[in-house]
Every structure is written in C-alpha cells, then in structure tokens.
Design a protein around this motif. Structure first.
Motif, mmCIF file in Angstrom:
data_model
loop_
_atom_site.group_PDB
_atom_site.id
_atom_site.type_symbol
_atom_site.label_atom_id
_atom_site.label_comp_id
_atom_site.label_asym_id
_atom_site.label_seq_id
_atom_site.Cartn_x
_atom_site.Cartn_y
_atom_site.Cartn_z
ATOM 1 N N LEU B 358 54.078 40.853 -41.206
ATOM 2 C CA LEU B 358 55.406 40.215 -41.156
ATOM 3 C C LEU B 358 55.738 39.772 -39.744
ATOM 4 N N GLY B 359 55.576 40.664 -38.774
ATOM 5 C CA GLY B 359 55.943 40.328 -37.397
ATOM 6 C C GLY B 359 55.163 39.137 -36.868
ATOM 7 N N ALA B 360 53.877 39.075 -37.167
ATOM 8 C CA ALA B 360 53.061 37.963 -36.677
ATOM 9 C C ALA B 360 53.511 36.660 -37.307
ATOM 10 N N LYS B 361 53.862 36.687 -38.570
ATOM 11 C CA LYS B 361 54.306 35.460 -39.234
ATOM 12 C C LYS B 361 55.669 35.013 -38.684
ATOM 13 N N LEU B 362 56.578 35.953 -38.543
ATOM 14 C CA LEU B 362 57.906 35.578 -38.031
ATOM 15 C C LEU B 362 57.773 34.955 -36.650
ATOM 16 N N THR B 363 57.021 35.628 -35.790
ATOM 17 C CA THR B 363 56.923 35.118 -34.418
ATOM 18 C C THR B 363 56.133 33.814 -34.364
ATOM 19 N N SER B 364 55.144 33.654 -35.218
ATOM 20 C CA SER B 364 54.377 32.402 -35.224
ATOM 21 C C SER B 364 55.257 31.220 -35.615
ATOM 22 N N GLY B 530 44.393 57.424 -43.187
ATOM 23 C CA GLY B 530 45.690 56.746 -43.036
ATOM 24 C C GLY B 530 45.623 55.263 -43.244
ATOM 25 N N SER B 531 44.446 54.746 -43.428
ATOM 26 C CA SER B 531 44.317 53.290 -43.427
ATOM 27 C C SER B 531 44.386 52.694 -44.828
ATOM 28 N N PHE B 532 45.542 52.856 -45.449
ATOM 29 C CA PHE B 532 45.688 52.181 -46.741
ATOM 30 C C PHE B 532 46.683 51.051 -46.595
ATOM 31 N N THR B 533 46.612 50.105 -47.456
ATOM 32 C CA THR B 533 47.528 48.983 -47.384
ATOM 33 C C THR B 533 47.860 48.509 -48.798
ATOM 34 N N THR B 534 49.009 47.895 -48.918
ATOM 35 C CA THR B 534 49.466 47.460 -50.238
ATOM 36 C C THR B 534 48.771 46.168 -50.624
ATOM 37 N N GLN B 535 48.376 46.035 -51.858
ATOM 38 C CA GLN B 535 47.717 44.818 -52.312
ATOM 39 C C GLN B 535 48.740 43.719 -52.530
ATOM 40 N N MET B 536 48.606 42.680 -51.723
ATOM 41 C CA MET B 536 49.478 41.518 -51.865
ATOM 42 C C MET B 536 48.733 40.337 -51.277
ATOM 43 N N THR B 537 49.096 39.129 -51.688
ATOM 44 C CA THR B 537 48.449 37.974 -51.077
ATOM 45 C C THR B 537 49.191 37.587 -49.792
ATOM 46 N N ASP B 538 48.544 36.750 -49.024
ATOM 47 C CA ASP B 538 49.185 36.222 -47.828
ATOM 48 C C ASP B 538 50.440 35.441 -48.202
ATOM 49 N N MET B 539 50.376 34.778 -49.342
ATOM 50 C CA MET B 539 51.513 33.968 -49.782
ATOM 51 C C MET B 539 52.723 34.847 -50.084
ATOM 52 N N ASP B 540 52.456 36.030 -50.639
ATOM 53 C CA ASP B 540 53.560 36.944 -50.968
ATOM 54 C C ASP B 540 54.379 37.271 -49.728
ATOM 55 N N ILE B 541 53.702 37.375 -48.610
ATOM 56 C CA ILE B 541 54.409 37.689 -47.364
ATOM 57 C C ILE B 541 54.936 36.421 -46.721
ATOM 58 N N ILE B 543 56.025 33.662 -48.002
ATOM 59 C CA ILE B 543 57.216 33.032 -48.610
ATOM 60 C C ILE B 543 58.501 33.639 -48.058
ATOM 61 N N PRO B 544 58.721 34.933 -48.134
ATOM 62 C CA PRO B 544 59.965 35.445 -47.539
ATOM 63 C C PRO B 544 59.972 35.320 -46.023
ATOM 64 N N LEU B 570 69.611 39.183 -47.019
ATOM 65 C CA LEU B 570 68.694 39.667 -48.052
ATOM 66 C C LEU B 570 67.993 38.455 -48.656
ATOM 67 N N THR B 571 66.698 38.364 -48.400
ATOM 68 C CA THR B 571 65.906 37.213 -48.869
ATOM 69 C C THR B 571 65.227 37.620 -50.168
ATOM 70 N N ASN B 572 65.699 37.022 -51.248
ATOM 71 C CA ASN B 572 65.194 37.389 -52.576
ATOM 72 C C ASN B 572 64.151 36.393 -53.046
ATOM 73 N N VAL B 573 63.000 36.888 -53.451
ATOM 74 C CA VAL B 573 61.953 36.017 -54.000
ATOM 75 C C VAL B 573 61.850 36.311 -55.488
ATOM 76 N N ALA B 574 62.105 35.287 -56.282
ATOM 77 C CA ALA B 574 62.088 35.468 -57.734
ATOM 78 C C ALA B 574 60.648 35.444 -58.261
ATOM 79 N N ASP B 575 60.505 35.690 -59.537
ATOM 80 C CA ASP B 575 59.163 35.703 -60.137
ATOM 81 C C ASP B 575 58.475 34.350 -60.020
ATOM 82 N N ASP B 576 59.267 33.287 -59.986
ATOM 83 C CA ASP B 576 58.654 31.962 -59.847
ATOM 84 C C ASP B 576 58.544 31.552 -58.374
ATOM 85 N N TYR B 577 58.748 32.505 -57.471
ATOM 86 C CA TYR B 577 58.618 32.312 -56.026
ATOM 87 C C TYR B 577 59.725 31.452 -55.420
ATOM 88 N N SER B 578 60.770 31.182 -56.194
ATOM 89 C CA SER B 578 61.914 30.514 -55.565
ATOM 90 C C SER B 578 62.626 31.544 -54.698
#
Lengths: 405, 729
Positions: B358-364, B530-541, B543-544, B570-578
């Motif tokens: 998140l931080g890298a995307k926001l700052t980029s 300790g090195s676990f991470t949540t499964q999500m795509t780059d797009m999931d992050i 978009i918000p 509060l940035t809400n992402v719906a199921d259709d990614y709106s």
C-alpha cells in the motif's frame, strides 16, 4: 476539436433573429439577438409552412443543455420590443423563478429555453408604450425584465443565472441611477457575457440615443430607441478582433444621422464586416422622405455615410421577406440598391435570408459565418448524413403501420 | 472502390472524384477536388492569405487492406507548407495534412469514411482561414523532417533560465557522441556558463577516445518578443541555419557570435594531432504567442549540430554541414507536473513510514505528479514474492533483501524527484529530529498497518513535526481507511481508529470489513514462520490505493479546507470493483488527562461529547444521562469513549437525581461486546446537572462502587454548567 466562433442568421421574414456564438476558453457563449418565431415555422405544430425554415428546431439544434437538462442561452438581447423582434418569447422561453423551470414531458413541443442573462433597454420600452401598445410577447418580456431588475435592486448584488439582467443605456429621469452597476451606458464597451469576462469580445454600445440627441422637430418614434451595438470578435485565444458586426435593430435615419455626427472623427467605431440592414432593408433607414409618397425620395447623405463604413469584402444581410421591385417597404428595392452600392466599393456581398437556399433546398436556410482570424468565412450549410441522422431516419419507418401476412 | 467513389461523390464539399490509374501499385488512388469556402475578403482573388485555393485537390490512397487500414491523404506537391498540422514529408512529395488528433484508423472505424472526409473538410476550412493554429490547443512546434540527432536537456529548467536571464545569448557545454551515420547523441551539461565571449574559456573542447564522447560548446540565442511566424524548416548548412534564424529575428545574434565558437574550436584543437572535435551546437529559443503543445511554456527550442568546416585562415565556411537535432527532455519534477496538470499545486515533503504494497503504491502515485519529495522509512526487506503486488519490480537477486525503502528510493530518483531512504525501525527514531516533513510544507504518512507503530505514534510521541496521515486496508482490500489528524493532533489517529470500531458496530456495511470477513486466505511465502501474506492480486490493492492517493493529493494541497477537523475517508470497493468514498469529519476529542487519583487518560470523541450536550439539553430542568460505550487500551492506559447507549426505559429522572435503569441493558451491552469482538464494552455512565452544580457525593460514591464491582477504571462524566466534566473521587 477546437471550438470556433460563429454567427447564425435565421430566415424569419420581416423580422430579426441572430445568434452569436463566441468561442472562448474552450467554451461557447451564445447571445441571441431578437427573436421572430412564427407558429408556421414550427414543424411540430399543425399548420407548419413547408416553405419556411423551422427556426425553433434549428435553434435547439445549435444550443446546448445545462447541468439541469435545460436548453439555454447565455444572453437574450432585445434591440427593441416590436413584435417582429420578440415574437415567440412567451411560448419558447422560460420566465420567472429559475427554480420553477419544468421540462416538457412529451415530444410534441420543445423544452423552454432558459435565459441566463437578459440585455435590454428600459427607455425603449417607455418610448414604445408612449406611442403604441406592447404586443403580448413584449409584455411578458417586460415583466421578466422588471422581475430581474427588482431582484437586483432589492438585494444589491447580481443574482444567479436566470435572474440576471444588464440594461443597455440609462433610463430617463434618473430611474437607473441606483442600479448603475448593471447599466452599460452609451459609449461604453462590453467584454463580459453572463458575468464571464471574454477576452475575445469587445462590444461598443452606440445606442439607444437619448432624447436630447434629437432635434426638437423630430417626433418621438420607437425606432429611435433601438439598441445599436458594434461587436468586435477575435478568434478564440486571441484579443485583437478580426470580425466586426454592426447590429442596430430598426434604428432609423435620424439615428444614423446622429451617429454620423458623433463619430465623424472616429469613423472606425462604425466599421463593420457584417451589417444587418436595419429595419429589414427599410427605405426609412436611409431617407427622411417617404418612398411611396415622395416623387423623388432622396437618401440622407449622413445616414448613408454612417452605414457605409463597410470593410473590405463586407456582407450586408437582408433579414426580410424577399425583396421585389414593388411598393413594399420594408423591404425596399431602392434601399437594397443603396446597400449594394456601398458594397460595390469594397467587393462586398449582399445576402438576402429569404432567398438563401443552399444546395437546392426549397426553403430558406440559416446563414452561418465562422468568425476567423481571416475574417468572415461562410459555412456551406449542407446537411451531412452521419450515423446519428441515419439511425434517426430509421425510426421514422415506424410512424405508420407495417402489415404482415 | 466503386462504392467508395460513390460515397466520395455524395460528400457535399467534393465537387469531383476520379480513380487515378497506377499499374505499379496495389493501392488505389482517388483524386478528389474539394471546394473550400474562402473567407470573404479572399473570394475575389480565389486564394487565401495562407495560399490555399478555393478548389483544392486531395489524393486519397486506399491500401489493399482497406478498411482495416485507412487511406492516406495527400495534397498537391506545391501546397503551402508554412502551416501547422502538416506531417513530415520530403520536397516533391504530396503534402500530408494532419487532419485528426486521433489515428486515422480509429477515426475510420468509429465514424466511417465520413469521419475522415469531415476531418479533411475541417482541416481545409481552417487552413484557408488561417485557423489551424489554435491558442487553446497550443502552438504546434515546427515540423522537422531531417533530424539527425538527439540533444538531451532539462527543457523546463532551460526555459526558466532563459526567462530569468537578462541576456538573449548564452553559451553552454555539450557532451555528445557521433555515430558513423552522422547521428549524434548528446546532452547539455549543467547551466549556462555565461553570455559574454570570455565565458567560452570555461568550456573545454575535448575528445575522450575510451568512450568516444566529446565535449564542445554550444550557443543559445533567444528572442523576448513573441513571434507567430510558422516557417517550414529547411536547414542543411550553416548558411541555411542563419537564413532560417532570420525569420525569427535570431540570425543577427548568431552571426555576431559564431566566430568566437569557431575560434574556440580552432584554438582547442591546435595542440591535438588526433581526435579533433569540430562540432558546435546551436539552439534557437523562439518565443511564441502562446504555450507550445505538450509543453509548459511558450519557448520553442530548435537545436542544431554544426559540423564546422574551417578554412586555413581559421574561418567557418558557410557551407559547413548543419544537422537539426531533436531536443529531448529529461524526466524532471517540472515535466511530471506539466504532464500531470499539477503545476499549480504547492505539493509537500512526505515522510512515508512503510513502503509495503500500500505505502509504495500511494507514494508512487504521488511521486509521479512531480509535486512531492519523500523521506522513505522502512526496514523490511524486499522478497521475490513482493513482486506480485509491489510498485517496485525487482528480480535481480543482488538487489533482493535490500530494504523496501532503498529500492523505492532508487525508483523515485529516476524521476528526478527529491527522495531519501532510511532503513530502520521508525520506533527507534525521534520524529522531531529525524523526520524531514515539517508543518506547513509536509505530511507524515504511515502505511505500515502496524498496530505497534500506531501505538508509538499515538502514545510514545506527543509532538510530531507535521500532520499525520494513517492509511491501511481491510477486508482483502475492499475497504481502504485514510485517517487524517486534526490540528494540534486533535483528534489523534488513535481517537479516529476508536471511532472506526464504533462505526463498525453501528453500521452493517462496515461491520463486515472491520470485524469479520471470510478469512485472510493466508499463504506462507519465504523463510521463517512470520512470513505469511494474504492472497490478493495487485489490482485488489491498486484500486483502493489509487483512490486513496488521489484524495490525499487533494487534501494535501488544500490543507485548510476542513478547518482543522479530523478526517476519516473510507474507500469502499464493491464486488464489481467500483469505488465510492465516504468522508467523515471529526470534531475535537475532549481529553481528560490522567492524574494521581485516576491513572487513566479519558478521551471522549467529539461526536460523543456533542451527543451528551444534546442529551442534557433535552431535559433542561431534569437530570438526564445514559451509558458510555468505549474501549480500554491497557498499554497506554487510555480509555476511549466512542459511543452512547440510551438509558433503559425504567430510568428515573428528577431535578436532582438520575437513576439509571436496568431493563434490557445487560442484553444490549452483551450484544455490543459480542458484535465488536470484545473491542467495545460498557465503560461508564454520563448524566447532567441542569443547575450547574459540581459532581455530588452521591456521584463519587457511585463511581467508586462501579470501579470496585467491575475491577475496571470505569468513568463517569457529568454535563454541568455548560461543560463536560469527569467525576473523580
């Protein structure tokens, strides 16, 4: 595509209806000068005359809708309240509180046009009422103008769109002394439309003239009270005008005589690339002699001189019925010849809206000019077929029953 | 083609069309004659001031693949070329107009052949009325057909230097290399060295055989008066360059100075028997009447390399070859600003804590506006699996296990923006001393999503040098949270996060995101438990993150907008990614510091304090009250009052007493606790004294009893005399 400035002349018989569309800051600002919308010029109404141009449809094609889905114009300018300059106002334009605007729910008519700002002259209404009664449309307009003036007077500040008015020329007896902030005095220049500064625009207010400007022996006449304006319009993004338009309503010979005297040492103020021949090519604009009653009516040299400041390749527009060599006035055949004589000196062109039928059409069409860096450039006025028009055309098939077996 | 011919003949502006025989080509050329309406003043002459006639021929050449590919468009070979919007071509060829901003193929497939014909007609109409230049669109740069090189400059800085400099003539250094074909590649080095001829002494002329790069001088000549001459370029010799420069009133300046350049080259080469440098560069800086298309400024830069042929007498031959070279911008913040349209924004220095996905995307996103500088703080190292979701892409194993801050810093430096990396744990820093962001010109952005960091920023640090913004994602990135502290850190991020817990309790939509979702779908990546991470795509992050960055950009550049109130986006992402954004403003928190008697700090959220005030006003002559809901933070000994529960219906009220009822209270409070996963609970009561009396003995006694019974630092508040007080024993 970059926006361009244009002027549209609507063929409305012996009447005036002109739309000036100014491109500035990538937007269009539209000023409608006078209206003459006859019932028989509306295709949606029974009795539509196929020989006439459907001017209200054309107007709606050009103007846009605002954020509230209202078709609108930035300014309605009324040069004077003769019926042939204001006909159709009550039916086709919204008046009253902007919040009361309602759209038409059926296809049988047009949504009323929302007027963001009105430009009119209080003194011309007084003169008209002193000598003649106002037509119904003029009464409605007068009421709307007064409503807007009252709003300004009561609040002291310029209201929201739909409540705005600018007065052209002061009223007599100091009646506009308390509202001079919304008055454009004679001689002033205007470069604001609907409270927006437009660098491409410079309009000089030449009239209405004051009572005191006229000799004592000249009777009060409504035609002296026309708003007269010389518009200087630059191409978008530029400041120096390259197109000059002279619009004068029905200003008569006395008016032009006085303007000649006022500007004889500054004739540039009367120069034009386009002139709408005042009062529908009337002889009385050019002469103090009645054409029908005089044996040898003469032109007034000063009036001819004032109206003769045509720039190279200027155009004079006859917004009138067809000009025939008969006793009608207006339009007057001899007056047309005088204008043509002016134009012959500058390789100019005389254009009659009544006979402007481009591409073999059977009815007159709107005459359009682009207002360019190189001056006036006529548009060809052809109907280009495109995908939308083709699709719309398909819909018409379903207006009659289609039998199947 | 017959159908095409018919369509052409139907087009009103075309008066004639005929197929041109060409047996050598599979293409079909159709010569059309167009009627162009001249401006009135040129009608009699039959040609406009621009040289366009009232009838013009247009050759449309259709490829065999038409309509997959569009036709090419050509005008007569002697069509006037001193006009903009004409594509490059060679002398003697059909002149190709640029009739559309979008590719012709797109125009053809969206509007059909009609679209292309309409574009041609529009182009001719503008050409004939001298309206091809459009000030709104910008001045079209001069067409350069014969460029043979690139000169890299910081064009924005150069334009500023020219504008500031009092002189219209400036010398500069160029480092360049030449290929065998004659193509040169180089760049301007540093700022102008000066405008007087002596400053040429500061420029070395040299050739480096190891890399074949040369150092040589250049001269820039500029005019201060806007010039609206559009002149087709035809420059292949120095003589032609002077002639061309004369159109823009720059020729005389060049003529006055070139001999000094020549002299410099001659004297520098005097001692060299090999590796002679015989080039110098010329830049014409032409001021235009309005900004150039695609450039933030009205100075058009035309660069040339002059391959000096010098006579034995040491004079430059005027037939010396002269090559137009393209001016290529480097990436600078000014360029980024111009392209982003963010020139007018003041921007800021951001101390960014956390350079994760998140931080890298926001700052980029913010970095690419050109309006920000960064201090990046993160001691976490980059692993291969981070490539799935990071703004950084790094697979070079020598770079892996570098800190994310360092890698992100390297990316930002490529953009030319100010950036600095600190690979350490932020909790070991003193923000006042170590953070670059300062109030008024900077912000602190925490995107660590670390509760420990949040605790540090809330409780271990009282003063921060700049406004703190706290961001994180919840519910598999379906909810983005942006918290912005109020002025003087009130409300603070911990207050606003407490508010979020209450929001999740009250609002079903947020409850799911804040309190329960369908599990993290965690996977184990890399070494260590300790090195676990949540499964999500780059797009999931992404978009918000994009929405959050855009709103941050807006808020940062309008910091006084909300009058110092705390903000929660509060940035809400719906199921259709709106995406939808809910913005809440939070008033000041009412703070009761800890003291010797009561060791807990009580923080009453602004909306709760307001609610108590309103509750008291409801019963002007009677005591009123209710239950306080909130959160205990044991680490910091802070009690957050986040919500109010209405007094039960069996509550008794009088002018001097308020007895809280019990009916249904236990059930309701149990539900609060369960619904909030134990985060929120009963934390105390409030009541009002309508006549302004201080807390009574009864109040204090009740407080004592409650604390004894619950073994918790329960709080009692009283609204009295127009203000809220905490009751202490």
């Amino acid at each position: 595509m970059p926006k361009k400035s244009k002027i549209y002349h609507f063929p409305v018989g012996n009447g005036d209806m002109t739309l000036i569309e100014i491109a500035s800051n990538d937007k269009h600002f539209r000023i409608l000068c006078d209206i003459h919308i006859r019932e028989s010029s509306n295709r949606k109404i029974e009795g539509f005359d196929e020989a006439r141009c459907d001017v209200i449809a054309k107007l709606h094609d050009i103007i846009q809708t605002d954020g509230d889905d209202r078709p609108y114009i930035d300014v309605l300018l009324l040069t004077h309240p003769d019926e042939d300059h204001i006909r159709g106002f009550a039916k086709y334009f919204h008046t009253g509180n902007p919040g009361d605007y309602k759209t038409i729910s059926n296809d049988d008519d047009y949504d009323k046009i929302f007027i963001r700002e009105i430009w009119s002259s209080p003194i011309i209404f007084k003169r008209k009422q002193a000598n003649h009664s106002l037509c119904d449309d003029a009464k409605v307009f007068n009421k709307e103008a007064k409503r807007r003036v009252k709003l300004y007077r009561d609040s002291g500040y310029i209201g929201s769109e739909g409540n705005r008015i600018r007065l052209i020329g002061e009223d007599r007896d100091g009646k506009t002394d308390d509202i001079l902030n919304i008055v454009y005095k004679r001689g002033s220049s205007i470069n604001t439309v609907n409270e927006t500064y437009i660098q491409e625009l410079n309009v000089i207010v030449l009239g209405p003239l004051d009572d005191g400007d006229f000799p004592e022996d000249v009777d009060a006449d409504k035609n002296r009270s026309s708003i007269v304006m010389r518009w200087g319009i630059a191409s978008q993004g530029r400041i120096v005008p390259t197109n000059y338009l002279l619009l004068a309503g029905d200003a008569d010979v006395h008016c032009w005589e006085i303007l000649h005297d006022k500007y004889q040492f500054n004739t540039a103020m009367l120069e034009y690339d386009l002139l709408i021949a005042p009062h529908h090519v009337s002889w009385r604009t050019l002469s103090k002699d009645s054409y029908s009653e005089s044996d040898d009516p003469e032109v007034c040299d000063k009036a001819i001189s004032a109206l003769g400041r045509a720039r190279e390749s200027a155009v004079i527009i006859a917004s009138s019925n067809k000009i025939l060599n008969d006793d009608n006035d207006p339009p007057n055949y001899q007056a047309m010849k005088e204008y043509k004589s002016i134009l012959s000196e500058v390789d100019g062109e005389f254009k009659s809206l009544a006979t402007h039928k481009p591409n073999g059409k059977e009815y007159p069409e709107v005459l359009e000019y682009r207002l360019t860096v190189n001056g006036l450039q006529e548009e060809d006025g052809s109907d280009k077929t495109d995908a939308t028009k083709t699709a719309v055309g398909m819909a018409r098939v379903t207006t009659i029953q289609i039998p199947h077996g | 083609m017959n159908e095409v011919l018919k369509e052409l003949l139907r087009y009103p502006a075309i008066v004639d069309a005929k197929i041109v025989e060409n047996l050598d080509s599979a293409w079909t050329s159709i010569e059309t004659t167009w009627f162009t309406i001249l401006p009135n003043k040129y009608k009699a002459k039959g040609v406009s001031s621009t040289g366009v006639r009232d009838e013009e021929a247009v050759i449309l050449s259709f490829p065999p693949s038409y309509p997959t590919h569009p036709p090419s468009i050509g005008l007569r070979t002697d069509f006037p070329i001193n006009l903009p919007h004409i594509n490059p071509h060679q002398e003697g060829e059909e002149v190709p107009p640029c009739v559309s901003e979008i590719p012709l193929s797109e125009l053809l497939h969206s509007l059909g052949l009609f679209g292309i014909l309409s574009a041609i007609e529009g182009w001719l109409k503008n050409a004939v009325s001298n309206e091809l230049h459009d000030p709104i669109q910008g001045w079209e740069p001069i067409r350069r057909t014969d460029s043979n090189g690139i000169l890299i400059v910081d064009a924005f800085d150069l334009r500023q230097q020219i504008t500031k400099a009092n002189n219209n003539i400036n010398y500069f250094r160029v480092l360049y290399t030449k290929m065998q074909s004659g193509f040169s590649f180089g760049g301007m080095r540093g700022k102008f060295v000066g405008s007087d001829n002596n400053s040429l002494r500061r420029i070395r002329v040299a050739h480096n055989p190891s890399d074949s790069f040369n150092l040589t001088p250049g001269i820039l000549v500029a005019n201060q008066k806007a010039c609206d001459v559009y002149q087709a370029e035809k420059v292949s010799t120095f003589e032609e360059l002077i002639t061309f420069a004369n159109y823009f009133e720059l020729g005389d300046m060049l003529k006055a100075r070139y001999k000094y350049l020549t002299k410099k080259i001659v004297s520098s080469n005097h001692n060299h028997h090999k590796n002679i440098v015989n080039d110098f560069f010329v830049v014409l800086a032409i001021k235009r009447p309005y900004p150039i298309i695609g450039v933030d400024g009205d100075l058009e830069l035309l660069a040339y390399r002059v391959e000096a042929s010098i006579s034995k007498a040491g004079k430059l031959q005027h037939d010396s070859r002269c090559y137009p070279v393209i001016v290529q911008d480097i990436c600078t913040p000014e360029m980024l600003k111009a392209v982003s349209g963010t020139k007018a924004l003041p921007g800021a220095m951001i101390t960014a804590i956390g350079c994760g996905s998140l931080g890298a995307k926001l700052t980029s996103h913010l970095a690419k506006t050109g309006s920000y500088g960064f201090q990046l703080i993160d001691n976490d190292y980059f692993s291969m699996h981070n490539n799935a979701r990071q703004a950084i892409i790094e697979t070079d194993i020598t770079k892996l296990y570098q800190s994310k801050a360092e890698l992100l810093d390297a990316e930002f430096k490529k953009l030319g923006i100010r950036s600095n990396a600190l690979s350490c744990d932020v909790r070991l820093l003193d923000p006042k001393k170590n953070f670059y962001a300062k109030q008024g010109s900077g912000f602190i952005l925490d995107s660590t999503a670390s509760l420990a960091v949040r605790h540090f920023l809330s409780h271990d640090v009282t003063d921060l040098p700049a406004t703190l913004i706290h961001t994180y994602l919840l519910n598999r990135s379906r909810l983005g949270v942006t918290v912005i502290e109020g002025s003087d850190r009130n409300p603070r991020i911990d207050d606003i996060n407490a508010y979020i817990y209450q929001l999740g309790l009250d609002d079903d939509h947020y409850h799911r995101a804040i309190y329960r979702y369908d599990g993290p779908q965690s996977m184990h990546f890399g070494d260590g438990c300790g090195s676990f991470t949540t499964q999500m795509t780059d797009m999931d992050i992404a978009i918000p993150a994009a929405s959050m960055a855009a709103n941050l950009n807006k808020i940062i550049n309008n910091p006084n907008h909300e009058n110092g109130l705390g903000q929660l986006l509060l940035t809400n992402v719906a199921d259709d990614y709106s995406v939808s954004v809910n913005t809440l403003l939070l008033a000041e928190t009412k703070i009761f510091p800890s003291n010797n008697t009561y060791l807990w700090e009580v923080r009453v959220l602004g909306n709760v304090a307001k609610g108590i005030e309103q509750g008291a006003d409801e019963y002007r002559t009677f005591e009123n009250g209710g239950i306080l809901i909130g959160q205990f933070d044991w680490f910091s000994k802070t009690l957050y009052v986040t919500g109010l529960m209405e007094a039960p219906e069996d509550t008794e009220r009088s002018a001097t007493r308020f007895v809280l009822g019990t009916k249904g209270a236990k059930k309701a409070l149990t539900e609060v606790a369960q619904r909030s996963g134990g985060k929120l609970s009963f934390i105390g009561t409030w009541h009002s004294h309508p006549n302004g009396e201080p807390p009574s003995k009864l109040d204090k006694g009740t407080l004592h009893k409650l604390q004894e019974d619950t073994k918790l630092p329960v709080v009692m508040l009283v609204q009295t005399g127009g203000r809220l007080q905490r009751i202490v024993e």
